[in-house]
Design a protein around this motif. Structure first.
Motif, PDB file in Angstrom:
ATOM      1  N   ASP A 228       0.843  -1.203   0.000  1.00  8.75           N
ATOM      2  CA  ASP A 228       0.000   0.000   0.000  1.00  8.75           C
ATOM      3  C   ASP A 228       0.878   1.252   0.000  1.00  8.75           C
ATOM      4  N   PRO A 229       0.316   2.399  -0.387  1.00 11.90           N
ATOM      5  CA  PRO A 229       1.055   3.662  -0.220  1.00 11.90           C
ATOM      6  C   PRO A 229       1.467   3.822   1.244  1.00 11.90           C
ATOM      7  N   TYR A 230       2.690   4.248   1.478  1.00  9.35           N
ATOM      8  CA  TYR A 230       3.227   4.208   2.841  1.00  9.35           C
ATOM      9  C   TYR A 230       2.434   5.060   3.828  1.00  9.35           C
ATOM     10  N   ARG A 231       1.775   6.122   3.337  1.00  9.39           N
ATOM     11  CA  ARG A 231       0.995   6.969   4.246  1.00  9.39           C
ATOM     12  C   ARG A 231      -0.230   6.239   4.794  1.00  9.39           C
ATOM     13  N   GLU A 232      -0.652   5.169   4.138  1.00 13.62           N
ATOM     14  CA  GLU A 232      -1.823   4.406   4.563  1.00 13.62           C
ATOM     15  C   GLU A 232      -1.424   3.133   5.314  1.00 13.62           C
ATOM     16  N   GLN A 233      -0.149   2.873   5.434  1.00 14.02           N
ATOM     17  CA  GLN A 233       0.326   1.628   6.043  1.00 14.02           C
ATOM     18  C   GLN A 233       0.506   1.757   7.551  1.00 14.02           C
ATOM     19  N   PRO A 234       0.329   0.647   8.271  1.00 16.21           N
ATOM     20  CA  PRO A 234       0.787   0.632   9.673  1.00 16.21           C
ATOM     21  C   PRO A 234       2.306   0.660   9.706  1.00 16.21           C
ATOM     22  N   VAL A 235       2.856   0.988  10.867  1.00 14.67           N
ATOM     23  CA  VAL A 235       4.308   1.150  10.979  1.00 14.67           C
ATOM     24  C   VAL A 235       5.050  -0.121  10.580  1.00 14.67           C
ATOM     25  N   ALA A 236       4.552  -1.276  10.991  1.00 22.92           N
ATOM     26  CA  ALA A 236       5.240  -2.530  10.677  1.00 22.92           C
ATOM     27  C   ALA A 236       5.318  -2.753   9.175  1.00 22.92           C
ATOM     28  N   ALA A 237       4.242  -2.460   8.456  1.00 21.97           N
ATOM     29  CA  ALA A 237       4.255  -2.631   7.004  1.00 21.97           C
ATOM     30  C   ALA A 237       5.224  -1.656   6.346  1.00 21.97           C
ATOM     31  N   ARG A 238       5.315  -0.439   6.865  1.00 23.09           N
ATOM     32  CA  ARG A 238       6.283   0.525   6.333  1.00 23.09           C
ATOM     33  C   ARG A 238       7.711   0.005   6.487  1.00 23.09           C
ATOM     34  N   ILE A 239       7.973  -0.597   7.645  1.00 26.54           N
ATOM     35  CA  ILE A 239       9.319  -1.103   7.905  1.00 26.54           C
ATOM     36  C   ILE A 239       9.648  -2.253   6.960  1.00 26.54           C
ATOM     37  N   VAL A 240       8.728  -3.214   6.830  1.00 32.77           N
ATOM     38  CA  VAL A 240       8.974  -4.359   5.953  1.00 32.77           C
ATOM     39  C   VAL A 240       9.185  -3.910   4.516  1.00 32.77           C
ATOM     40  N   ARG A 241       8.378  -2.955   4.057  1.00 35.10           N
ATOM     41  CA  ARG A 241       8.507  -2.470   2.683  1.00 35.10           C
ATOM     42  C   ARG A 241       9.887  -1.854   2.443  1.00 35.10           C
ATOM     43  N   ALA A 242      10.321  -0.981   3.333  1.00 38.81           N
ATOM     44  CA  ALA A 242      11.602  -0.292   3.143  1.00 38.81           C
ATOM     45  C   ALA A 242      12.778  -1.253   3.286  1.00 38.81           C
ATOM     46  N   VAL A 243      12.748  -2.109   4.293  1.00 40.63           N
ATOM     47  CA  VAL A 243      13.863  -3.033   4.517  1.00 40.63           C
ATOM     48  C   VAL A 243      13.955  -4.046   3.384  1.00 40.63           C
ATOM     49  N   ASN A 244      12.812  -4.541   2.910  1.00 41.57           N
ATOM     50  CA  ASN A 244      12.828  -5.476   1.787  1.00 41.57           C
ATOM     51  C   ASN A 244      13.437  -4.823   0.545  1.00 41.57           C
ATOM     52  N   ALA A 245      13.045  -3.578   0.280  1.00 45.28           N
ATOM     53  CA  ALA A 245      13.601  -2.872  -0.883  1.00 45.28           C
ATOM     54  C   ALA A 245      15.110  -2.677  -0.727  1.00 45.28           C
ATOM     55  N   TYR A 246      15.539  -2.321   0.472  1.00 46.12           N
ATOM     56  CA  TYR A 246      16.977  -2.136   0.708  1.00 46.12           C
ATOM     57  C   TYR A 246      17.729  -3.440   0.467  1.00 46.12           C
ATOM     58  N   GLU A 247      17.211  -4.529   1.027  1.00 49.10           N
ATOM     59  CA  GLU A 247      17.906  -5.807   0.918  1.00 49.10           C
ATOM     60  C   GLU A 247      17.977  -6.275  -0.540  1.00 49.10           C
ATOM     61  N   GLU A 248      16.919  -6.016  -1.315  1.00 44.38           N
ATOM     62  CA  GLU A 248      16.931  -6.382  -2.731  1.00 44.38           C
ATOM     63  C   GLU A 248      17.934  -5.547  -3.510  1.00 44.38           C
ATOM     64  N   LYS A 249      18.004  -4.258  -3.193  1.00 41.13           N
ATOM     65  CA  LYS A 249      18.906  -3.368  -3.929  1.00 41.13           C
ATOM     66  C   LYS A 249      20.370  -3.640  -3.608  1.00 41.13           C
ATOM     67  N   VAL A 250      20.640  -4.055  -2.378  1.00 44.67           N
ATOM     68  CA  VAL A 250      22.032  -4.185  -1.949  1.00 44.67           C
ATOM     69  C   VAL A 250      22.676  -5.480  -2.422  1.00 44.67           C
ATOM     70  N   GLN A 251      21.857  -6.505  -2.730  1.00 42.84           N
ATOM     71  CA  GLN A 251      22.410  -7.786  -3.146  1.00 42.84           C
ATOM     72  C   GLN A 251      23.110  -7.665  -4.496  1.00 42.84           C
ATOM     73  N   GLY A 252      24.320  -8.084  -4.543  1.00 39.79           N
ATOM     74  CA  GLY A 252      25.075  -8.088  -5.783  1.00 39.79           C
ATOM     75  C   GLY A 252      25.490  -6.726  -6.280  1.00 39.79           C
ATOM     76  N   ALA A 253      25.393  -5.695  -5.438  1.00 37.21           N
ATOM     77  CA  ALA A 253      25.720  -4.340  -5.883  1.00 37.21           C
ATOM     78  C   ALA A 253      27.175  -3.982  -5.615  1.00 37.21           C
ATOM     79  N   GLY A 254      27.964  -4.916  -5.064  1.00 34.91           N
ATOM     80  CA  GLY A 254      29.373  -4.632  -4.838  1.00 34.91           C
ATOM     81  C   GLY A 254      29.626  -3.925  -3.527  1.00 34.91           C
ATOM     82  N   PRO A 255      30.876  -3.488  -3.317  1.00 35.22           N
ATOM     83  CA  PRO A 255      31.246  -2.843  -2.050  1.00 35.22           C
ATOM     84  C   PRO A 255      30.427  -1.603  -1.731  1.00 35.22           C
TER      85      PRO A 255
END
Length: 413
Positions: free
Chosen positions: A345-372
């Motif tokens: 959902d749009p983050y403004r409509e999400q509970p705090v836990a969903a906001r955290i999962v969304r951001a952390v999941n995106a970070y973890e996906e972006k960081v994999q294989g991106a080098g140092p």
């Protein structure tokens, strides 16, 4: 921001100086009321030997804690006023706690210094509040229910002080916000903490009337309570392992990289701590983070590297709703399913836990294989997307957590 280590050092130093000073006074003046000292020392030692190992609980040795507190508030033994003082109480408790910890330390399961420091300081606090006034006859007119209420009040005040100490030590050790840590300690106090206080008061009252033979009799209920809590903790551990096994289904099927769910769960919990979530909220957050990708099992063709953050919004929402439906069918807490469903959902409509999962999941996906430079690059991309995709406060909390870990995360495996 990590708390100054001087706070933890200050507490440990105060406990060490208090224990050393008490030992010196006791050696100089001699041991009074030796049968009582021996009986309570044995009880505390047995309580430490039976302490919980491996479980994250507020009071790992409830019987030892109850015995120590009852000795601190012991005013009479079989109707005869006692003569031991604060220094002797601290000495006996410290020696018994150390002796009972030896087998655990030998197995690498010994209590940390925090545990011993809390035990020494809380027992000293209770003894200082009670023993001098009792020996001066201040409580001579307190009889029956009034005396029992007095002991309970002192034990409650001591328990509150222990909560503050525990929260301060955890804040100094981890850097997590002090307020939520204290709130968690106070909530846990209503569980095993209340049983410890009640047993400590009953032991002190019973020994005052019938003597030291009351100790083994009134230790049994707390031992049974401890056994029940152990079984409950084992059930909770099995429950979490079941959820972790379900979460690995996407990895086994090749939809997500190995270890992805575990990494997202660990980092999400750290961010939740930084944002001040309570212990029950952190549990829901951790379970939701473990199962956040389970909706991908409905896809005919796996997303490359399981990176759902790059999918169209409609597809992300469909996967999230399917994941929530799967979670509901597993019998997991409905609050977990809500977080899984609303992570797209749009983050403004999400509970705090969903906001955290969304951001952390995106970070973890972006960081994999991106080098140092992957962690810094991924974090910068999240910051640029805070206008519409990710909650700014969550991204900044993620940055603080990563900064404490030098912007590194464990890779796949």
């Amino acid at each position: 921001m990590t708390a100054p280590p001087s706070l933890k050092l200050l507490i440990h130093t105060a406990a060490a100086l208090l224990a050393a000073g008490s030992l010196a006074v006791t050696l100089w003046s001699g041991l009074d009321e030796r049968p009582a000292a021996l009986a309570f020392g044995v009880l505390i030692t047995v309580g430490e030997l039976a302490r919980w190992t491996g479980a994250r609980v507020r009071e790992a040795a409830p019987l030892g804690a109850a015995g120590a507190l009852s000795y601190a508030l012991l005013g009479a033994d079989a109707g005869r006023p006692t003569e031991h003082g604060v220094a002797q109480i601290v000495t006996v408790v410290c020696a018994a706690a150390l002796l009972g910890s030896v087998p655990h330390i030998a197995r690498g399961q010994g209590p940390v210094l925090d545990h011993l420091a809390r035990r020494v300081l809380t027992v000293a606090f209770a003894a200082v509040c009670f023993q001098p006034l009792y020996n001066q006859g201040v409580f001579g007119a307190w009889v029956g229910p009034a005396y029992a209420l007095l002991l309970l009040a002192l034990l409650s005040l001591t328990a509150l002080c222990d909560c503050v100490l525990a929260a301060a030590l955890a804040h100094s050790r981890t850097g997590w916000p002090f307020g939520p840590l204290l709130r968690d300690e106070l909530r846990a106090l209503l569980g095993i903490g209340s049983a410890v206080c009640a047993t400590g008061a009953v032991m002190a009252l019973a020994v005052a009337v019938v003597g030291l033979w009351a100790l083994p009799v009134f230790s049994l209920p707390l031992l049974l309570t401890q056994l029940s809590f152990k079984r409950y903790a084992a059930v909770r551990t099995t429950y979490r392992q079941t959820i972790a096994s379900l979460a690995r289904a996407t990895e086994i099927a090749g939809y997500t990289p190995a270890g992805h769910a575990r990494r997202v769960a660990e980092l999400s919990r750290a961010v939740g701590r930084d944002l001040g979530l309570t212990r029950p909220e952190l549990t829901v957050l951790e379970y939701a983070a473990l199962m956040h990708d389970i909706g991908q099992l409905s896809l005919v063709d796996p997303v490359p590297a399981g990176a759902t953050a790059v999918l169209p919004a409609a597809e992300q929402l469909r996967i999230a709703l399917l994941g929530g439906a799967v979670v509901r069918q597993t019998g997991v807490d409905a609050a977990v399913a809500v977080v899984v469903e609303r992570q797209a959902d749009p983050y403004r409509e999400q509970p705090v836990a969903a906001r955290i999962v969304r951001a952390v999941n995106a970070y973890e996906e972006k960081v994999q294989g991106a080098g140092p430079g992957g962690p810094l690059t991924a974090l910068e991309e999240l910051r640029l997307a805070t206008a519409g995709d990710y909650a700014p406060e969550v991204v900044e909390s993620l940055a603080r957590v990563l900064a404490r870990d030098c912007l590194t995360l464990p890779m796949a495996g």
